[in-house]
Design a protein around this motif. Structure first.
Motif, PDB file in Angstrom:
ATOM      1  N   GLU A 264       0.829  -1.355   0.015  1.00 35.55           N
ATOM      2  CA  GLU A 264      -0.155  -0.012   0.201  1.00 35.55           C
ATOM      3  C   GLU A 264       1.699   1.008  -0.186  1.00 35.55           C
ATOM      4  OE1 GLU A 264      -2.564  -0.077   3.574  1.00 35.55           O
ATOM      5  OE2 GLU A 264      -3.089  -1.962   2.768  1.00 35.55           O
ATOM      6  N   THR A 265       2.091   1.067   1.058  1.00 38.14           N
ATOM      7  CA  THR A 265       2.503   2.439   0.441  1.00 38.14           C
ATOM      8  C   THR A 265       3.728   2.569  -0.686  1.00 38.14           C
ATOM      9  OG1 THR A 265       3.906   1.980   2.855  1.00 38.14           O
ATOM     10  CG2 THR A 265       5.127   3.384   2.389  1.00 38.14           C
ATOM     11  N   ASN A 266       3.780   1.400  -1.570  1.00 35.62           N
ATOM     12  CA  ASN A 266       4.455   1.688  -2.279  1.00 35.62           C
ATOM     13  C   ASN A 266       3.438   1.189  -4.473  1.00 35.62           C
ATOM     14  OD1 ASN A 266       7.694   1.577  -2.307  1.00 35.62           O
ATOM     15  ND2 ASN A 266       6.430   0.569  -0.660  1.00 35.62           N
ATOM     16  N   ALA A 267       1.988   2.132  -3.435  1.00 36.34           N
ATOM     17  CA  ALA A 267       1.286   1.567  -4.229  1.00 36.34           C
ATOM     18  C   ALA A 267       1.180   2.223  -5.715  1.00 36.34           C
ATOM     19  CB  ALA A 267      -0.387   2.070  -3.719  1.00 36.34           C
ATOM     20  N   ARG A 268       1.901   3.573  -6.237  1.00 36.95           N
ATOM     21  CA  ARG A 268       2.225   4.403  -7.747  1.00 36.95           C
ATOM     22  C   ARG A 268       3.512   3.846  -7.699  1.00 36.95           C
ATOM     23  NH1 ARG A 268       0.661   9.104  -8.372  1.00 36.95           N
ATOM     24  NH2 ARG A 268      -0.298  10.007  -6.712  1.00 36.95           N
ATOM     25  N   ARG A 269       4.341   3.459  -7.297  1.00 34.37           N
ATOM     26  CA  ARG A 269       5.431   2.772  -8.070  1.00 34.37           C
ATOM     27  C   ARG A 269       4.736   1.313  -8.846  1.00 34.37           C
ATOM     28  NH1 ARG A 269      10.427   0.496  -5.501  1.00 34.37           N
ATOM     29  NH2 ARG A 269       9.764   0.621  -3.751  1.00 34.37           N
TER      30      ARG A 269
ATOM     31  N   ARG B 258      20.827  -1.212  -0.089  1.00 34.18           N
ATOM     32  CA  ARG B 258      20.441  -1.367  -1.561  1.00 34.18           C
ATOM     33  C   ARG B 258      19.282  -2.922  -2.465  1.00 34.18           C
ATOM     34  NH1 ARG B 258      24.907   0.094  -5.652  1.00 34.18           N
ATOM     35  NH2 ARG B 258      24.921   2.308  -5.364  1.00 34.18           N
ATOM     36  N   ASP B 259      20.946  -3.669  -1.482  1.00 30.02           N
ATOM     37  CA  ASP B 259      20.565  -5.516  -1.768  1.00 30.02           C
ATOM     38  C   ASP B 259      18.774  -5.150  -1.409  1.00 30.02           C
ATOM     39  OD1 ASP B 259      22.880  -5.484  -3.441  1.00 30.02           O
ATOM     40  OD2 ASP B 259      24.165  -6.892  -1.569  1.00 30.02           O
ATOM     41  N   ASP B 260      18.847  -5.227  -0.398  1.00 28.13           N
ATOM     42  CA  ASP B 260      17.395  -5.050   0.985  1.00 28.13           C
ATOM     43  C   ASP B 260      16.172  -4.525  -0.683  1.00 28.13           C
ATOM     44  OD1 ASP B 260      17.767  -6.844   2.566  1.00 28.13           O
ATOM     45  OD2 ASP B 260      17.992  -5.384   3.890  1.00 28.13           O
ATOM     46  N   LYS B 261      16.488  -3.192  -0.752  1.00 20.74           N
ATOM     47  CA  LYS B 261      15.712  -2.647  -1.585  1.00 20.74           C
ATOM     48  C   LYS B 261      15.302  -3.361  -2.922  1.00 20.74           C
ATOM     49  CE  LYS B 261      15.491   2.136  -1.790  1.00 20.74           C
ATOM     50  NZ  LYS B 261      16.705   3.709  -1.856  1.00 20.74           N
ATOM     51  N   THR B 262      16.397  -3.458  -3.838  1.00 20.54           N
ATOM     52  CA  THR B 262      16.306  -4.473  -4.799  1.00 20.54           C
ATOM     53  C   THR B 262      15.405  -5.914  -4.385  1.00 20.54           C
ATOM     54  OG1 THR B 262      18.316  -3.793  -5.808  1.00 20.54           O
ATOM     55  CG2 THR B 262      18.183  -5.656  -6.489  1.00 20.54           C
ATOM     56  N   GLN B 263      15.202  -6.408  -3.642  1.00 19.08           N
ATOM     57  CA  GLN B 263      14.684  -8.033  -4.002  1.00 19.08           C
ATOM     58  C   GLN B 263      13.714  -7.958  -2.439  1.00 19.08           C
ATOM     59  OE1 GLN B 263      16.815 -11.061  -1.931  1.00 19.08           O
ATOM     60  NE2 GLN B 263      19.037  -9.516  -1.573  1.00 19.08           N
ATOM     61  N   ALA B 264      13.193  -6.329  -2.039  1.00 18.53           N
ATOM     62  CA  ALA B 264      12.041  -5.830  -1.888  1.00 18.53           C
ATOM     63  C   ALA B 264      11.093  -5.871  -3.321  1.00 18.53           C
ATOM     64  CB  ALA B 264      12.592  -5.041  -0.776  1.00 18.53           C
ATOM     65  N   THR B 265      11.350  -4.876  -3.730  1.00 11.81           N
ATOM     66  CA  THR B 265      10.847  -4.739  -5.071  1.00 11.81           C
ATOM     67  C   THR B 265      11.063  -5.726  -5.893  1.00 11.81           C
ATOM     68  OG1 THR B 265      11.719  -2.902  -5.417  1.00 11.81           O
ATOM     69  CG2 THR B 265      11.198  -3.267  -7.083  1.00 11.81           C
ATOM     70  N   ILE B 266      11.329  -7.098  -5.809  1.00 14.78           N
ATOM     71  CA  ILE B 266      11.190  -7.985  -6.772  1.00 14.78           C
ATOM     72  C   ILE B 266      10.108  -9.051  -5.894  1.00 14.78           C
ATOM     73  CG2 ILE B 266      12.284 -10.155  -7.672  1.00 14.78           C
ATOM     74  CD1 ILE B 266      14.772  -9.404  -7.457  1.00 14.78           C
ATOM     75  N   VAL B 267       9.817  -8.799  -4.631  1.00 21.75           N
ATOM     76  CA  VAL B 267       8.614  -9.281  -3.945  1.00 21.75           C
ATOM     77  C   VAL B 267       7.850  -9.009  -4.418  1.00 21.75           C
ATOM     78  CG1 VAL B 267       7.967 -10.347  -1.701  1.00 21.75           C
ATOM     79  CG2 VAL B 267      10.502 -10.649  -2.395  1.00 21.75           C
ATOM     80  N   MET B 268       7.729  -7.431  -3.859  1.00 19.14           N
ATOM     81  CA  MET B 268       6.279  -6.913  -4.102  1.00 19.14           C
ATOM     82  C   MET B 268       5.710  -7.223  -6.137  1.00 19.14           C
ATOM     83  SD  MET B 268       7.002  -3.597  -1.792  1.00 19.14           S
ATOM     84  CE  MET B 268       8.469  -2.322  -2.621  1.00 19.14           C
ATOM     85  N   GLU B 269       6.731  -6.403  -6.466  1.00 16.14           N
ATOM     86  CA  GLU B 269       5.432  -7.201  -8.087  1.00 16.14           C
ATOM     87  C   GLU B 269       6.040  -8.203  -8.402  1.00 16.14           C
ATOM     88  OE1 GLU B 269       9.503  -5.570 -10.608  1.00 16.14           O
ATOM     89  OE2 GLU B 269       9.429  -3.871 -10.057  1.00 16.14           O
ATOM     90  N   LYS B 270       6.389  -9.151  -7.545  1.00 12.77           N
ATOM     91  CA  LYS B 270       5.478 -10.385  -7.893  1.00 12.77           C
ATOM     92  C   LYS B 270       4.736 -10.896  -7.251  1.00 12.77           C
ATOM     93  CE  LYS B 270       6.615 -16.255  -6.398  1.00 12.77           C
ATOM     94  NZ  LYS B 270       6.646 -15.789  -8.079  1.00 12.77           N
ATOM     95  N   ILE B 271       4.217 -10.647  -5.922  1.00  9.86           N
ATOM     96  CA  ILE B 271       3.423 -10.328  -5.442  1.00  9.86           C
ATOM     97  C   ILE B 271       1.732  -9.761  -5.809  1.00  9.86           C
ATOM     98  CG2 ILE B 271       1.914  -9.796  -3.778  1.00  9.86           C
ATOM     99  CD1 ILE B 271       3.898  -9.999  -1.706  1.00  9.86           C
ATOM    100  N   VAL B 272       1.994  -8.633  -6.740  1.00 10.45           N
ATOM    101  CA  VAL B 272       1.452  -7.698  -7.200  1.00 10.45           C
ATOM    102  C   VAL B 272       0.905  -8.503  -9.046  1.00 10.45           C
ATOM    103  CG1 VAL B 272       1.348  -5.626  -9.151  1.00 10.45           C
ATOM    104  CG2 VAL B 272       1.881  -5.433  -6.245  1.00 10.45           C
ATOM    105  N   ALA B 273       2.129  -9.006  -9.565  1.00 12.33           N
ATOM    106  CA  ALA B 273       1.741 -10.030 -10.249  1.00 12.33           C
ATOM    107  C   ALA B 273       0.662 -11.744  -9.863  1.00 12.33           C
ATOM    108  CB  ALA B 273       3.061 -10.518 -11.068  1.00 12.33           C
TER     109      ALA B 273
END
Length: 698
Positions: free
Chosen positions: A342-347, A415-430
């Protein structure tokens, strides 16, 4: 049956008699599972010592005489006299139900034992049990027959349950059999299961034992477990397990797919209070409110697939049916991921219709592998088999730890945590979008009838039959083949769906990319059963899916791409044996007629078969046209030729696609179609010498 019913008809089973009368209450069954459960009880006693920091090695030995021995280097069962019963600690543990050191007396901070019946139940259900204890510089020994202590007159060959047994009469005795170093302590237990209780076919499973030993070694870092099978003296087998990484290593071992994130560890602890009966110094039980400490250790990571694997444990005891700790894990996981998404909904472009959809637990669990362990004193299990944890406060503690720790990782500025967090969020949204798309597809993919119009793809040439079992869907390569196939098919039960060229390689692509691909989306929509974890085999609109591609390298490539789609997103169709590959011919030989014989056409399916056919014709003195027709594609066939050779059920040959060994099939698909190029290049180079160059149309 007599109508006279009085107190004299009542039976009072005392001690171990109740165990022998109703063994299922204590070990579940009397088949191989119950036999293995007895072994787990003895092994878990040794593991509890290691869990408390008092042991570092456990050995389990399966002997040829159907006995099993468990050895450890823990503190050893107490050998002094227990004041309340007047018996030695060894006899109390082995013969008295609800006796032991796991009732809050301070011997164990956390243990798998709960009811104090494990060792005594195994003893009661054993034809013979021997226990040796190294303690105080001496080795102590006691033997039992079906739970009763006594002496066995063993032959020189060694202990056997068939030896003459003499029970103790006036008083039992713990025998001292030898001297050991004072620093050496431990317990050795060997028993022979009673075949009056267990099925004759019940046997110890070496594979199950290895699995349990490996699992325990993961959960107790530094503990060494040795498993040895001596049942076949000519080929004894032994394996040793020792791991230092704990739950993190366990996750990496059990994960069914390639990782997209690192394995994260979530740790924390908290206290809770509960009212329990406490054993006082005077020997009485009094209810008292006590404070407990709950230690939570969770390791998890997300993978490329959509299957999830969550394993939960309490004090290293597996809880396959979950319980409050697993419910708390799932609750905390959902809270943390919903909050960060929800915090990253726009991104994440969760706007418009997507923004109205709510992330569900299944979206988050897709591709997740996790090991959830909690350590608490005196856990409340549901039943002696300990498959479900019932301690209520654990749920809130685990939920809070997971929500806090995972939220910190997902919101980290590293940096590493941000990259992996983005991957997880994109996977869940997908996954959420895939679920929504699958739901919509199910709504619009019902077979049309007289009262509704079909919104299926216009290029689908559907069949008339509504009988799923008899209907067939041919996925054909190209529009040219479609034209011929329309004339060749039997429209009452055969449907056609053309695809243009090579579809998307879904082994590399994301779920979103797959759903946006027109060809993949059409296949999923036409089949009407959804995709991925939402796939429902019962909703499939066709009984058979037949991949009909050209008999050349490009056709084989297209068939592989299609199989990759089915294997990854519609796996139940493959497992059910409902996916087939058509086998079109490569050549047609026209055999000349004569006065006695009519003109004949022979189809061959390989160069070798063609040469053998021509050789047989020459040997029989029959003439054939030298200009042999070579089919480079399905579109080169006439409708009657395609029907006769490839589509007519009475004459065609189909090759059923199976996945008998799912892991091997997964490895092959990942090798041939995955992201890692290196292994694929090695595979191609290694097989280059075996390639028949004549099979390449160039």
């Amino acid at each position: 049956m007599s109508s006279d019913y009085s107190a004299r008809h009542l039976s009072v089973l005392e001690g171990l008699e109740a165990v022998r009368k109703r063994p299922g209450m204590y070990i579940g069954t009397t088949d191989s599972r119950g036999l293995m459960h007895c072994l787990w009880e003895i092994i878990d006693n040794s593991v509890d010592e290691a869990l408390g920091g008092f042991g570092s090695r456990i050995e389990v030995i399966l002997y040829p005489d159907d006995s099993v021995e468990v050895r450890d280097n823990g503190r050893g069962i107490p050998v002094d006299v227990e004041p309340k019963t007047g018996l030695t600690g060894v006899e109390v543990v082995m013969t008295k139900l609800h006796a032991g050191g796991k009732f809050g007396g301070g011997s164990y901070a956390a243990s798998g034992g709960l009811h104090g019946v494990g060792a005594s139940v195994v003893n009661a259900l054993s034809e013979r049990l021997d226990v040796w204890v190294d303690r105080g510089g001496e080795t102590h020994h006691m033997a039992f027959r079906r739970g009763e202590p006594g002496y066995f007159a063993d032959p020189a060959a060694g202990p056997t349950p068939q030896a003459e047994f003499s029970p103790f009469v006036t008083g039992s005795k713990l025998e001292t059999t030898g001297k050991v170093a004072k620093a050496r302590t431990g317990t050795r237990t060997r028993y022979w299961a009673d075949r009056q209780i267990f099925n004759k076919s019940a046997s110890f499973s070496f594979e199950d034992l290895l699995t349990r030993a490996r699992q325990t070694a993961f959960l107790v870092p530094g503990l060494e477990l040795v498993v040895r099978d001596e049942r076949n003296p000519l080929e004894p087998s032994e394996q040793t397990f020792r791991f230092e990484g704990g739950a993190k290593d366990f996750v990496d071992f059990v994960a069914p797919d390639a990782a997209v994130t690192a394995t994260w560890e979530l740790r924390g602890e908290a206290t809770y209070t509960e009212t329990v009966p406490v054993l006082k110094a005077n020997g009485h039980l009094e209810s008292e409110e006590v404070e407990r400490n709950c230690v939570v250790d969770v390791a998890l990571r997300w993978g490329k697939g959509y299957d999830n694997e969550v394993r939960s444990f309490v004090n290293i005891i597996s809880t396959p049916k979950g319980g409050t700790h697993q419910a708390g894990f799932e609750q905390g996981l959902v809270k943390a991921m919903r909050k960060v998404i929800e915090t990253n909904a726009r991104r994440l472009k969760l706007t418009g219709k997507d923004g109205a959809e709510r992330i569900e637990k299944d979206d988050i669990m897709a591709g997740l592998t996790a090991v959830v362990t909690v350590r608490i004193p005196e856990p409340q299990f549901e039943g002696q088999t300990k498959e479900v944890l019932g301690t209520t406060p654990v749920r809130a503690i685990v939920s809070k730890v997971v929500e806090t720790e995972l939220g910190a990782i997902m919101s980290s500025s590293k940096r590493d945590d941000k990259t992996q967090a983005t991957i997880v969020m994109e996977k869940i949204v997908a996954e959420m979008r895939a679920r929504v798309a699958a739901r919509k597809q199910k709504e619009i993919s019902r077979r049309k009838n007289a009262l509704e119009t079909s919104s299926l793809p216009a290029k689908l040439a559907d069949c008339r039959s509504n009988d799923v079992e008899s209907s067939e869907l041919f996925i054909v390569e190209g529009d040219s083949a479609l034209g011929t196939a329309k004339l060749a098919r039997r429209s009452d039960f055969q449907a056609l769906l053309p695809i243009r060229g090579k579809i998307l390689n879904v082994q590399k692509a994301s779920v979103t990319d797959m759903l946006h691909n027109a060809e993949c989306a059409s296949i999923i929509q036409v089949l009407g059963a959804g995709s991925g974890r939402t796939f429902d085999l019962e909703q499939a609109r066709y009984g058979k899916i037949i991949l009909m591609t050209d008999a050349d390298v490009d056709g084989a490539h297209i068939r592989t791409l299609l199989l990759t789609l089915f294997f990854r997103y519609m796996r139940p169709m493959v497992d059910a044996g409902r996916v087939y590959a058509a086998v079109p011919p490569l050549h047609r030989v026209e055999v000349m007629g004569s006065a006695r014989r009519e003109r004949e056409y022979i189809y061959t399916y390989s160069e070798k078969e063609l040469q053998e056919t021509l050789r047989d014709l020459k040997r029989a003195g029959r003439r054939y046209k030298e200009d042999i027709q070579r089919y480079k594609g399905l579109g080169e066939m006439d409708a009657d030729q395609l029907a006769e050779t490839t589509m007519d059920p009475e004459h065609r040959t189909l090759r059923r696609i199976t996945a008998a060994d799912a892991q091997a099939a997964e490895r092959v698909f990942e090798l041939l179609m995955g992201n890692d190029v290196g292994p694929r290049r090695d595979f191609i180079v290694a097989g280059a010498a075996d390639l028949d160059h004549s099979r390449i149309d160039a």
